[in-house]
Design an enzyme around this catalytic site. Structure first.
Site, short mmCIF file in Angstrom:
data_model
loop_
_atom_site.label_atom_id
_atom_site.label_comp_id
_atom_site.label_asym_id
_atom_site.label_seq_id
_atom_site.Cartn_x
_atom_site.Cartn_y
_atom_site.Cartn_z
N ASP A 79 -7.62 -1.13 6.32
CA ASP A 79 -7.61 0.34 6.23
C ASP A 79 -7.66 0.97 7.63
OD1 ASP A 79 -7.52 2.76 5.04
OD2 ASP A 79 -9.49 2.67 4.11
N LYS A 135 0.86 -1.19 0.00
CA LYS A 135 0.00 0.00 0.00
C LYS A 135 0.89 1.24 0.00
CE LYS A 135 -3.80 2.19 2.59
NZ LYS A 135 -4.83 2.02 3.65
N ASP A 194 -13.18 4.37 10.74
CA ASP A 194 -13.59 4.53 9.33
C ASP A 194 -14.19 3.21 8.84
OD1 ASP A 194 -13.97 5.73 6.83
OD2 ASP A 194 -11.97 5.20 6.11
N ASN A 237 -14.35 -1.30 3.93
CA ASN A 237 -13.10 -1.62 4.64
C ASN A 237 -13.15 -2.97 5.36
OD1 ASN A 237 -11.66 0.59 3.74
ND2 ASN A 237 -12.40 1.92 5.39
N1 ATP Z 1 -4.15 -6.63 2.27
C1 ATP Z 1 -4.92 -6.50 1.19
N2 ATP Z 1 -5.16 -7.55 0.38
C2 ATP Z 1 -5.95 -7.41 -0.72
N3 ATP Z 1 -6.54 -6.26 -1.08
C3 ATP Z 1 -6.34 -5.19 -0.32
C4 ATP Z 1 -5.53 -5.23 0.85
N4 ATP Z 1 -5.50 -4.02 1.42
C5 ATP Z 1 -6.27 -3.23 0.63
N5 ATP Z 1 -6.78 -3.92 -0.41
C6 ATP Z 1 -7.66 -3.38 -1.47
O1 ATP Z 1 -7.33 -2.04 -1.72
C7 ATP Z 1 -8.44 -1.17 -1.42
C8 ATP Z 1 -7.93 0.12 -0.80
O2 ATP Z 1 -7.27 -0.18 0.42
P1 ATP Z 1 -7.54 0.64 1.72
O3 ATP Z 1 -8.99 0.62 2.03
O4 ATP Z 1 -6.59 0.17 2.76
O5 ATP Z 1 -7.07 2.08 1.27
P2 ATP Z 1 -7.78 3.50 1.34
O6 ATP Z 1 -6.96 4.34 2.20
O7 ATP Z 1 -9.23 3.35 1.60
O8 ATP Z 1 -7.58 4.01 -0.07
P3 ATP Z 1 -8.62 4.77 -0.97
O9 ATP Z 1 -8.26 6.18 -0.84
O10 ATP Z 1 -8.30 4.12 -2.27
O11 ATP Z 1 -10.01 4.45 -0.49
C9 ATP Z 1 -9.33 -2.00 -0.53
O12 ATP Z 1 -10.68 -1.64 -0.64
C10 ATP Z 1 -9.11 -3.41 -1.03
O13 ATP Z 1 -9.93 -3.67 -2.16
MG MG Z 2 -10.58 1.94 2.30
#
Ligand code: ATP
Ligand code: MG
Length: 221
Positions: A169, A41, A152, A157
């Protein structure tokens, strides 16, 4: 690029496979580390809103004394997500295993198969009652054992992986002593109740609230 290169070298990441998601605040890739799949990430530096971040940092006893200039803030946010994942794993909550972090790059367990990431619970159509019950257990552990509030939480999430809900997240997660912890908890519960109700699960905010706080032994009927 430099941070990515460094972490790939240090953590023995062989290659980046494919992008999983790209949003306002982060980009997530699937990659291969030694012989396992990981999620990388990358927190976007230019579009992250610092005023939003500060709400979750000020008031959290673990992080509020940190320096807060521009370059360290995103690094802190990334480390905060790493620490929060560790804390969740320590008490047995289903969340990605954190492997490492460097500057604005976080490496954690990849949830999904070789061909596709685990779906967000929003897009899952399976055993909803099971998901609800498991999620309630984890939210209770999160509050009672880890002393944390997600802040959040929503159907975006939570990923469904190996027939279990995984909470992701967690950069914004705060400790329960944060002045807005109660507010965040209630907001999280409301999001979850709205989602599960749409899926036909009967549940009440008040009862879930008491369950999470340890004042009731059942989250619902
Ligand atoms: N460990 C993981 N394995 C597989 N997919 C993941 C993983 N972590 C995150 N994702 C995918 O990536 C997406 C975005 O991750 P995350 O929710 O952590 O970020 P965010 O801060 O919400 O970013 P955004 O601004 O894109 O919403 C998740 O909804 C999921 O689909
Ligand atoms: Mg997210």
């Amino acid at each position: 690029m430099e941070a990515l290169y460094k972490i790939m070298e240090n953590m023995d990441i062989k290659y980046i496979d494919y992008p999983v998601a790209s949003g306002k605040e982060s980009v997530v890739f699937r990659a291969i580390m030694k012989n396992r799949a990981v999620a990388i990430k990358i927190f976007k530096i230019s579009t992250i809103k610092f005023s939003t971040l500060d709400i979750y940092i000020q008031g959290d006893r673990r992080f509020e004394k940190e320096r807060r200039d521009r370059s360290t803030r995103v690094t802190l946010w990334c480390r905060k997500e790493f620490t929060n994942l560790q804390a969740m794993r320590e008490v047995g909550i289903s969340a990605p295993i954190p492997y490492g972090h460097y500057q604005n790059v976080l490496v954690m367990q990849y949830l999904g198969t070789a061909s596709r990431p685990a779906p967000q619970i929003k897009n899952y159509n399976g055993q909803m009652k099971r998901m609800f019950d498991l999620l309630m257990d984890d939210l209770r552990k999160m509050y009672q054992k880890a002393g944390l509030v997600h802040a959040d939480l929503s159907e975006y999430n939570v990923l469904v992986y190996r027939n279990k809900p995984y909470i992701i997240d967690v950069g914004q997660m705060v400790d329960i002593g944060h002045p807005s912890a109660e507010l965040f908890l209630k907001r999280d519960i409301l999001n979850i109740v709205n989602f599960f109700r749409k899926k036909g699960i009967e549940c009440k905010e008040e009862q879930i609230y008491r369950y999470i706080k340890g004042e009731s032994i059942e989250p619902g009927n």
